[in-house]
Design an enzyme around this catalytic site. Sequence first.
Site, mmCIF file in Angstrom:
data_model
loop_
_atom_site.group_PDB
_atom_site.id
_atom_site.type_symbol
_atom_site.label_atom_id
_atom_site.label_comp_id
_atom_site.label_asym_id
_atom_site.label_seq_id
_atom_site.Cartn_x
_atom_site.Cartn_y
_atom_site.Cartn_z
ATOM 1 N N THR A 228 30.487 97.404 -1.527
ATOM 2 C CA THR A 228 29.185 97.997 -2.366
ATOM 3 C C THR A 228 28.181 96.619 -2.395
ATOM 4 O O THR A 228 28.708 96.257 -2.046
ATOM 5 C CB THR A 228 30.286 98.485 -3.759
ATOM 6 O OG1 THR A 228 31.156 99.588 -3.415
ATOM 7 C CG2 THR A 228 29.333 99.135 -4.633
ATOM 8 N N ARG A 256 37.196 112.046 -4.520
ATOM 9 C CA ARG A 256 37.445 111.144 -4.776
ATOM 10 C C ARG A 256 36.340 110.788 -5.256
ATOM 11 O O ARG A 256 35.308 110.573 -5.041
ATOM 12 C CB ARG A 256 38.274 109.603 -4.258
ATOM 13 C CG ARG A 256 37.959 108.731 -4.559
ATOM 14 C CD ARG A 256 37.110 107.892 -4.601
ATOM 15 N NE ARG A 256 37.935 106.050 -5.808
ATOM 16 C CZ ARG A 256 37.227 105.365 -4.790
ATOM 17 N NH1 ARG A 256 36.188 105.239 -4.764
ATOM 18 N NH2 ARG A 256 37.612 104.062 -5.581
ATOM 19 N N VAL A 257 35.991 109.776 -6.774
ATOM 20 C CA VAL A 257 34.497 109.290 -7.079
ATOM 21 C C VAL A 257 35.033 107.616 -8.129
ATOM 22 O O VAL A 257 36.081 107.952 -8.661
ATOM 23 C CB VAL A 257 33.407 110.171 -8.014
ATOM 24 C CG1 VAL A 257 32.377 109.546 -8.480
ATOM 25 C CG2 VAL A 257 33.688 111.384 -7.268
ATOM 26 N N GLY A 258 34.525 107.134 -7.305
ATOM 27 C CA GLY A 258 34.853 105.466 -8.009
ATOM 28 C C GLY A 258 34.038 105.117 -9.226
ATOM 29 O O GLY A 258 33.353 106.076 -9.509
ATOM 30 N N ASP A 259 33.863 104.174 -9.639
ATOM 31 C CA ASP A 259 33.501 103.502 -10.661
ATOM 32 C C ASP A 259 31.589 103.599 -10.232
ATOM 33 O O ASP A 259 31.103 103.622 -11.527
ATOM 34 C CB ASP A 259 33.865 102.175 -10.692
ATOM 35 C CG ASP A 259 33.849 101.318 -9.684
ATOM 36 O OD1 ASP A 259 33.669 100.958 -8.510
ATOM 37 O OD2 ASP A 259 33.033 99.556 -10.232
ATOM 38 N N THR A 279 31.459 95.399 -8.400
ATOM 39 C CA THR A 279 32.505 95.881 -7.241
ATOM 40 C C THR A 279 33.727 95.327 -7.261
ATOM 41 O O THR A 279 34.158 94.519 -7.125
ATOM 42 C CB THR A 279 31.477 95.578 -5.703
ATOM 43 O OG1 THR A 279 32.177 95.693 -4.965
ATOM 44 C CG2 THR A 279 31.068 93.354 -5.707
ATOM 45 N N GLY A 280 34.378 96.620 -6.008
ATOM 46 C CA GLY A 280 35.883 96.576 -6.380
ATOM 47 C C GLY A 280 36.525 97.707 -6.596
ATOM 48 O O GLY A 280 35.875 98.512 -6.124
ATOM 49 N N GLY A 282 37.597 100.771 -7.660
ATOM 50 C CA GLY A 282 36.854 101.309 -9.212
ATOM 51 C C GLY A 282 37.767 101.877 -10.081
ATOM 52 O O GLY A 282 37.310 102.104 -11.383
#
Length: 362
Positions: A228, A256-259, A279-280, A282
Amino acid sequence: MKNYLAILLLVITVLPSIAPAQKPAPAEIIQLQGPQNPRLGFIIHGGAGVIAKGSLTPQQEKAYRDKLEEAVLAGYKALQAGKPALDAVEIAIRILEDSPLFNAGKGAVFTHDGKNELDASIMDGKTLAAGAVAGVHRVKNPITLARAVMEKSPHVMMIGDGAEQFAAEQKIELVDPKYFWTQPRWDALQLILKEEKDKSSKPEAQGQKPKSVSRREAAELPYNKFGTVGAVALDKDGNIAAGTSTGGMTNKKYGRVGDAPIIGAGTYANNQTCGVSGTGWGEYFIRLGVARDISSLMEYRALPIQAAADLVVKRKLQGLGGDGGVIAMDKFGNIGISFNSEGMYRAYINKEGKPVVEIYGK
Ligand code: ASP
């Protein structure tokens, strides 16, 4: 004498409980008003992960360093020209989105079913306005669409087809989804799919629910170390902005949705405290509300930026089993960098106004 003692006892024990709530001691709250340091500040990241020293060829390392320097200088120049923090964040993130090196825009990773689904968000620390998009397939620069959601719609978050329809209405550049296809990202997906298949075909795995490859395992695979992108800026008016853009995680399940597009998880900005981009992994950032938590630690516990970032990343995130990192900047331009992974691509402008690019841990 007895009466005096009884009254004294009453005053000591009862009165405090009926007295109005006391204001917190001044030392416990950060200064919410007042003049701000006019120093400009700019910091960016290009993802955290397993980036061991020696794992990049000198040419690869140079390519990353050059692109990070280009992006940090472009954002900083905008700030020097008097442009707002939001512009600096958008300018730098667009440069990283246009590069195949980073997992955002052009270099986005692939989902389980071989698509690229992009997420991004941006936040204005002055007004707490925010914009985010998730699961878009055709938007060349998702950070620009996130900003349009913030500035040109009454909403904070738009997803999928609706977000792309809005992009078209706003004349934001759309591309054929093939634009996002890159060989290294495709190879990374194929490797993970093969690992998954091998694991589930092992005799001991028969009859068990197929186990997906963890982010940690996936990050160790070649071509999958780069994440990211994000930026945090402080402009001449003391306004902070933060933004984040990503392709998510290789092999993520459809939808899927991350952070990164979740305000408070992957991105947060508040002029009274700080701006943060993460970043990481999520899922962990969402559960912990990482970016907002760092801001809250500054607001309620008056922690300095680096201490707040370390507490959340190295204690809370690590404790829960998540990995990754953050860049952060307070209202005076002090920066905080914290990650519990081996490396994090990052660049910032130092106190002398010079760009500093770093990749590995210390
Ligand atoms: N945080 C991103 C996500 O979970 C991935 C990353 O930063 O590498 O979608």
